[in-house]
Enzyme design. Structure first.
Site, PDB file in Angstrom:
ATOM      1  N   CYS A 167       0.781  -1.257   0.128  1.00 39.29           N
ATOM      2  CA  CYS A 167       0.005   0.081  -0.013  1.00 39.29           C
ATOM      3  C   CYS A 167       0.784   1.214  -0.134  1.00 39.29           C
ATOM      4  O   CYS A 167       0.296   2.239  -0.311  1.00 39.29           O
ATOM      5  CB  CYS A 167      -0.894   0.146   1.217  1.00 39.29           C
ATOM      6  SG  CYS A 167      -2.128  -1.413   1.025  1.00 39.29           S
ATOM      7  N   HIS A 200      -3.242   6.938   1.732  1.00 38.39           N
ATOM      8  CA  HIS A 200      -3.577   5.726   1.397  1.00 38.39           C
ATOM      9  C   HIS A 200      -5.180   5.353   1.837  1.00 38.39           C
ATOM     10  O   HIS A 200      -5.334   5.699   3.004  1.00 38.39           O
ATOM     11  CB  HIS A 200      -2.518   4.840   1.687  1.00 38.39           C
ATOM     12  CG  HIS A 200      -3.070   3.313   1.637  1.00 38.39           C
ATOM     13  ND1 HIS A 200      -3.491   2.834   0.484  1.00 38.39           N
ATOM     14  CD2 HIS A 200      -3.136   2.501   2.420  1.00 38.39           C
ATOM     15  CE1 HIS A 200      -4.059   1.460   0.461  1.00 38.39           C
ATOM     16  NE2 HIS A 200      -3.700   1.238   1.764  1.00 38.39           N
ATOM     17  N   ASN A 210      -9.798  -0.799  -0.831  1.00 39.16           N
ATOM     18  CA  ASN A 210      -8.334  -0.518  -0.700  1.00 39.16           C
ATOM     19  C   ASN A 210      -7.932  -1.076  -1.993  1.00 39.16           C
ATOM     20  O   ASN A 210      -7.972  -2.467  -2.186  1.00 39.16           O
ATOM     21  CB  ASN A 210      -7.856  -1.136   0.413  1.00 39.16           C
ATOM     22  CG  ASN A 210      -6.416  -1.099   0.347  1.00 39.16           C
ATOM     23  OD1 ASN A 210      -5.759  -0.559  -0.345  1.00 39.16           O
ATOM     24  ND2 ASN A 210      -5.745  -1.570   1.638  1.00 39.16           N
TER      25      ASN A 210
HETATM   26  O1  UT7 Z   1      -3.466  -0.991   3.395  1.00 40.99           O
HETATM   27  C1  UT7 Z   1      -2.875  -1.643   4.708  1.00 40.99           C
HETATM   28  C2  UT7 Z   1      -3.479  -2.883   4.983  1.00 40.99           C
HETATM   29  N1  UT7 Z   1      -4.785  -3.003   5.672  1.00 40.99           N
HETATM   30  C3  UT7 Z   1      -5.217  -2.295   6.542  1.00 40.99           C
HETATM   31  O2  UT7 Z   1      -4.673  -1.009   6.881  1.00 40.99           O
HETATM   32  C4  UT7 Z   1      -6.339  -2.676   7.384  1.00 40.99           C
HETATM   33  C5  UT7 Z   1      -6.199  -2.646   8.975  1.00 40.99           C
HETATM   34  N2  UT7 Z   1      -7.215  -3.063   9.630  1.00 40.99           N
HETATM   35  C6  UT7 Z   1      -8.283  -2.672   9.575  1.00 40.99           C
HETATM   36  O3  UT7 Z   1      -8.673  -1.749   8.808  1.00 40.99           O
HETATM   37  C7  UT7 Z   1      -9.436  -3.298  10.358  1.00 40.99           C
HETATM   38  O4  UT7 Z   1      -8.734  -3.924  11.450  1.00 40.99           O
HETATM   39  C8  UT7 Z   1     -10.381  -4.495   9.660  1.00 40.99           C
HETATM   40  C9  UT7 Z   1     -11.453  -3.546   9.161  1.00 40.99           C
HETATM   41  C10 UT7 Z   1      -9.846  -5.349   9.274  1.00 40.99           C
HETATM   42  C11 UT7 Z   1     -11.171  -5.187  10.968  1.00 40.99           C
HETATM   43  O5  UT7 Z   1     -11.925  -4.115  11.962  1.00 40.99           O
HETATM   44  P1  UT7 Z   1     -11.591  -4.373  13.457  1.00 40.99           P
HETATM   45  O6  UT7 Z   1     -12.369  -3.388  14.059  1.00 40.99           O
HETATM   46  O7  UT7 Z   1     -10.654  -4.157  13.680  1.00 40.99           O
HETATM   47  O8  UT7 Z   1     -12.245  -5.788  13.766  1.00 40.99           O
HETATM   48  P2  UT7 Z   1     -11.850  -6.728  14.477  1.00 40.99           P
HETATM   49  O9  UT7 Z   1     -10.838  -7.722  13.527  1.00 40.99           O
HETATM   50  O10 UT7 Z   1     -11.508  -6.560  16.021  1.00 40.99           O
HETATM   51  O11 UT7 Z   1     -13.147  -7.917  14.643  1.00 40.99           O
HETATM   52  C12 UT7 Z   1     -14.293  -7.460  15.368  1.00 40.99           C
HETATM   53  C13 UT7 Z   1     -15.177  -8.291  15.207  1.00 40.99           C
HETATM   54  C14 UT7 Z   1     -14.964  -9.786  15.317  1.00 40.99           C
HETATM   55  O12 UT7 Z   1     -16.029 -10.632  16.035  1.00 40.99           O
HETATM   56  P3  UT7 Z   1     -15.705 -11.155  17.352  1.00 40.99           P
HETATM   57  O13 UT7 Z   1     -14.705 -12.034  17.809  1.00 40.99           O
HETATM   58  O14 UT7 Z   1     -15.855  -9.870  18.124  1.00 40.99           O
HETATM   59  O15 UT7 Z   1     -17.070 -11.630  17.592  1.00 40.99           O
HETATM   60  C15 UT7 Z   1     -14.789 -10.461  13.954  1.00 40.99           C
HETATM   61  O16 UT7 Z   1     -14.876 -11.681  13.633  1.00 40.99           O
HETATM   62  O17 UT7 Z   1     -15.806  -8.353  13.990  1.00 40.99           O
HETATM   63  C16 UT7 Z   1     -15.987  -9.423  13.133  1.00 40.99           C
HETATM   64  N3  UT7 Z   1     -15.534  -9.250  11.879  1.00 40.99           N
HETATM   65  C17 UT7 Z   1     -16.760  -9.145  10.972  1.00 40.99           C
HETATM   66  N4  UT7 Z   1     -18.006  -9.018  11.118  1.00 40.99           N
HETATM   67  C18 UT7 Z   1     -18.791  -8.707  10.348  1.00 40.99           C
HETATM   68  C19 UT7 Z   1     -14.681  -9.334  10.994  1.00 40.99           C
HETATM   69  N5  UT7 Z   1     -15.091  -9.162   9.786  1.00 40.99           N
HETATM   70  C20 UT7 Z   1     -16.332  -8.937   9.936  1.00 40.99           C
HETATM   71  C21 UT7 Z   1     -17.129  -8.851   8.753  1.00 40.99           C
HETATM   72  N6  UT7 Z   1     -18.381  -8.533   8.870  1.00 40.99           N
HETATM   73  N7  UT7 Z   1     -16.733  -8.559   7.436  1.00 40.99           N
END
Ligand code: UT7
Length: 328
Positions: free
Chosen positions: A113, A253, A283
């Protein structure tokens, strides 16, 4: 030393769309979750048979037409990508041939990225060295080819697109001002495509285990991205004697709307000074910044003489920021 400025900008996004409603039918997710946690509403997805070089060529053609120049006058082509058509030959070679840039040299730059930020830094220095007059820098990624559409934590994030700029010599005070780039390989495990390289060559097992797809520990990347986007931007501005008040636009980004807003808030930047278009594209890795820049230019948000800050964080970890005085 001559200065280096961006003289043309072109982007290509394939017409096919993958909406949050589509994803609701594919994995256990909701439009509300995706919008609240990421800001994304849709992504452009390349049709079967379309590869990274195809999108890169379309973006490059727009740049050539905009500038009205003969492709034979291009000296070098830098293609920033993590989704090359194949590991080799480099996508830059494929693009060089397709656009007819006979005599140019080029290479692929892998910085995920941060690719575009690193690419324009390299392009500016080739021009400022006085050895190159026209450098084409292209960010192009077909992320849909390496995304696991059974993994809801990653498949909602990414899209496909390409963006290209031409870098040429400028007048004193125009264009490139400076950059701060940094890698931190200790974060490499948090975002990667494990299989398909020399460590874990493609095999029946790697395919069965879905190891050719992107694996991410989202929260680790989120924390690093939020901190580094702020720190690199702050330190680069300070290095050149500027404050966040001096910049017209931060073109960051686009990985997550929350990352951008958190970094901007820590910089003390009003939302009117940030470009966010992640809702439309998701992204797209190395092409998010040119896509955001194109949208800002078309909306009349960038004028000649404006101070523009690009900032990115990505897999590697890679991070970078670069400051430009907009020149057209
Ligand atoms: O370009 C550089 C590369 N990437 C990035 O910069 C991405 C950086 N990370 C992020 O943007 C975020 O961490 C994400 C968008 C990927 C995830 O968001 P988050 O707020 O960090 O969620 P999390 O991983 O902490 O997950 C929270 C909950 C989990 O459920 P439990 O364990 O609390 O029951 C996940 O299983 O959300 C769940 N979850 C979803 N729920 C519905 C994860 N993905 C999804 C989804 N839909 N698509």
């Amino acid at each position: 030393m001559p200065s280096a400025k961006i003289t043309a900008l072109g982007c290509y996004s394939p017409p096919g769309l993958l909406t949050n409603a589509d994803l609701e039918k594919m994995v256990d997710t909701t439009d509300q979750w995706i919008v609240e946690r990421t800001g994304i509403r849709q992504r452009h997805i390349a049709p079967p048979g379309m590869a990274t070089s195809d999108m890169a060529v379309e973006a490059a053609k727009i740049v050539l037409a905009q500038r009205g120049i003969d492709p034979m006058t291009i000296d070098a082509i830098v293609v920033c990508t993590v989704t090359p058509d194949m590991l080799f030959p480099a996508t830059a070679c494929l693009v060089q041939d397709r656009i007819g840039a006979k005599g140019a040299w080029g290479f692929d730059l892998i910085a995920a990225c941060s690719g575009f930020v690193y690419g324009v830094t390299v392009g500016a220095h080739l021009v400022m060295a006085g050895t190159h007059k026209r450098v084409l820098v292209i960010g192009s990624d077909t992320m849909s080819r390496i995304i696991d559409y059974q993994d809801r934590s990653t498949c909602i994030l990414f899209g496909d697109s390409a963006g290209a700029v031409l870098i040429e010599p400028g007048e004193p005070g125009e264009g490139y001002i400076g950059h701060l780039n940094e890698v931190d390989g200790s974060g490499g495990d948090f975002l990667k495509q494990p299989a398909g390289g020399s460590r874990m060559p493609a095999s029946r097992e790697t395919v069965d285990q879905r190891l050719h797809y992107v694996k991410q520990e989202g929260q680790q990347v989120f924390r690093y991205a939020t901190r580094k986007m702020f720190e690199m931007s702050r330190d680069l501005l300070a290095k050149h004697g500027y404050t966040p008040d001096d910049i017209k636009l931060l073109v960051p980004h686009q990985a997550n709307r929350r990352i951008i807003l958190a970094a901007a808030e820590r910089l003390g930047l009003d939302e009117s000074k940030i470009v966010i278009n992640i809702d439309q594209y998701g992204n797209t890795t190395a092409s998010t910044i040119p896509l955001a820049l194109r949208d800002a230019v078309e909306a009349g948000r960038v004028q000649k003489g404006d101070l523009i800050l690009f900032a990115a964080v990505g897999a590697g970890f890679t991070a970078g920021a670069t400051l430009w005085r907009w020149a057209y």
